[in-house]
Design an enzyme around this catalytic site. Structure first.
Site, PDB file in Angstrom:
ATOM      1  N   LYS A  90       0.806  -1.226   0.000  1.00  0.00           N
ATOM      2  CA  LYS A  90       0.000   0.000   0.000  1.00  0.00           C
ATOM      3  C   LYS A  90       0.838   1.274   0.000  1.00  0.00           C
ATOM      4  O   LYS A  90       0.415   2.294  -0.558  1.00  0.00           O
ATOM      5  CB  LYS A  90      -0.948   0.004   1.197  1.00  0.00           C
ATOM      6  CG  LYS A  90      -2.063  -1.027   1.096  1.00  0.00           C
ATOM      7  CD  LYS A  90      -3.074  -0.872   2.212  1.00  0.00           C
ATOM      8  CE  LYS A  90      -4.207  -1.861   2.064  1.00  0.00           C
ATOM      9  NZ  LYS A  90      -5.282  -1.659   3.043  1.00  0.00           N
ATOM     10  N   ASP A 125      -9.905   2.826   1.656  1.00  0.00           N
ATOM     11  CA  ASP A 125      -9.948   2.359   3.048  1.00  0.00           C
ATOM     12  C   ASP A 125     -10.522   3.457   3.940  1.00  0.00           C
ATOM     13  O   ASP A 125     -11.221   3.190   4.920  1.00  0.00           O
ATOM     14  CB  ASP A 125      -8.546   2.003   3.544  1.00  0.00           C
ATOM     15  CG  ASP A 125      -8.058   0.673   2.989  1.00  0.00           C
ATOM     16  OD1 ASP A 125      -8.911  -0.159   2.631  1.00  0.00           O
ATOM     17  OD2 ASP A 125      -6.840   0.472   2.931  1.00  0.00           O
TER      18      ASP A 125
END
Length: 503
Positions: free
Chosen positions: A300, A337
């Site tokens: 990420k 997210d």
């Protein structure tokens, strides 16, 4: 359009321990496809091979009427099979398989080059021949040389199955198939699993999938190939999406995203890419036709340096979980997210003015921290590496806190943003019961749905929120970024909940 093996390009692999087992698996395979490979070398003895071939001879006419195409192989040990007999024995078995009505015989190149021209002609007079090459250690440096060797043998089609150490290897195999409709390309190994799913869309004449037992590394089950990935429906216009991570086999993203594509009748597929080396994988996205990616642990943050542009919020967070591939192969990053965290918590507690502990300081933790801080929460960060905790806390105007202080603190909510407790290590918890001094515990892990941490919290009478809430919300946001359409929330949630086996 039918290929050289017929309409069904997914070939079910039947590897039975005896004749009865092989017959059972064959019937099971025929529920999904009409093209089946019969691994005669997996049968326990020559007598069991004779039994299944006699049975096949008795059903020859019925199979022909139903359009069933059997590919018989009796692979020798030198080619990675189980058959320990002589080449003469192998030839006789294959000849008998041809008489029993098998439409194709798969003969490894090692055998094809050793039997006489007369014997080769005798086999070919009965059925079609697939000449195969197997390398379980590497992908040959010159696939063109292998292709030429196989074609010199004089069969009707060729198959190259080779271990892919990286995505570059897998791409080279698929490129070979794209140039010739009579080539079956099989990337083997963990890295090759995604390429197996995409092989038919890339031009391979067949894709193999086991009914039960895997017979080669990286195989994807027949049910998954047909139902989850719809690999036989792929074509050059199919949009490819996927999740990249290490590990990635546990991810339910393929179930969730493919359910959404099917519900909206979109010609797209979502596959899991095991990625150890980002540079290697990103060099393959053009070959695979990748249009978008979901990014998970441990990439990420690392993927940021490969992006051509990034959403300002994702750049501020310093972590990306969503990538869109635009014209010229340019990569654009987003973070959904953030959305998932807010949707999971906003209905449970008032975030403004709340006192929240975040456990972890990686990519997922950064999204959680920014989401909570911007919603008005006072953020505290506790992580295994104090320097990383301090860095994240400072980025959101919060404070790093040592684990030794947790027993003496009280929080409105505690959020686990680490992978501790994730399947298959479901018996682990990042915190102990004595450290859960709070009103609510939220675990960003969704598999299992009730993690060890959440079970500990429940026993202490603390309200809990499963990571499923965040997972579905962020997945919906990703889907909408990729497609520009409204995500089918009910379909996506049901796919995840059903897979987890909980209502």
């Amino acid at each position: 359009m039918p290929g050289i093996f017929g309409r069904d390009k997914i070939c079910a692999v039947v590897a039975g321990r005896n004749a009865a087992d092989a017959a059972r698996l064959l019937f099971q395979a025929l529920r999904e496809t009409r093209t089946v490979e019969l691994r005669l070398d997996w049968l326990g003895s020559r007598s069991e091979i004779r039994k299944i071939l006699r049975w096949l001879a008795g059903t020859k006419a019925k199979r022909a009427r139903n359009g069933v195409r059997l590919i018989a192989t009796c692979r020798s040990r030198v080619a990675g099979g189980k058959f320990a007999g002589s080449i003469k024995d192998q030839f006789e078995i294959l000849q008998e398989a041809g008489r029993a009505g098998c439409a194709w015989l798969d003969i490894e190149i090692e055998t094809a080059e050793k039997i006489s021209k007369r014997e080769f002609a005798a086999l070919r007079s009965q059925t079609k021949l697939l000449i195969s090459y197997h390398d379980f250690k590497k992908t040959p440096s010159s696939l063109e040389r292998v292709r030429a060797r196989l074609q010199r043998a004089g069969g009707d089609a060729i198959k190259i199955a080779a271990h892919s150490k990286n995505y570059r290897d897998a791409c080279r195999l698929l490129q070979l198939a794209r140039a010739n409709r009579r080539v079956v390309a099989i990337p083997m190994g963990e890295v090759g699993a995604a390429a197996r799913i995409l092989a038919l869309g890339s031009g391979s004449a067949l894709a193999y999938a086991p009914v039960e037992k895997a017979t080669a590394p990286g195989q994807v089950s027949l049910n998954a190939m047909k139902t989850l990935y719809r690999a036989d429906r792929m074509d050059r216009r199919t949009s490819v999406y996927g999740v990249i991570g290490n590990p990635v086999h546990h991810s339910l993203s393929p179930l969730m995203q493919n359910a959404a594509f099917q519900a909206r009748r979109i010609n797209a597929v979502f596959v899991p890419f095991l990625v150890r080396d980002l540079h290697d994988f990103l060099g393959a996205i053009a070959e695979f036709g990748v249009a978008g990616l979901s990014v998970t642990i441990p990439h990420k943050q690392a993927i940021l340096k490969y992006l051509d542009d990034c959403d300002p919020l994702a750049a501020a967070i310093g972590a990306v979980n969503t990538v869109v591939v635009r014209g010229g192969g340019k990569l654009f990053g987003y973070n959904t997210d953030y959305v998932g965290v807010l949707r999971a918590l906003e209905s449970r507690i008032s975030l403004a003015g709340s006192y929240v502990l975040i456990v972890g300081a990686g990519g997922a933790a950064r999204a959680v921290a920014f989401a909570l801080a911007r919603a008005g929460a006072a953020v505290r960060v506790c992580a295994r590496r104090p320097a990383k905790a301090k860095e994240l806390a400072q980025a959101v105007g919060g404070e790093a806190i040592a684990r030794s202080r947790l027993r003496g603190e009280f929080f409105d909510a505690i959020v686990n943003a680490t992978p501790v407790g994730m399947y298959p290590n479901a018996n682990e918890s990042p915190l102990e019961a004595s450290e859960l001094n709070c009103r609510l515990v939220f675990d960003s892990i969704y598999r299992p749905r009730r993690t060890k941490l959440l079970q500990i919290a429940e026993r202490s009478g603390i309200e809990t929120v499963s990571g499923v809430e965040m997972f579905v919300a962020q997945g919906m946001a990703q889907w909408e970024i990729w497609t520009g359409e409204r995500a089918p929330e009910g379909v996506m949630r049901r796919a995840v909940v059903d897979a987890l086996g909980e209502k």
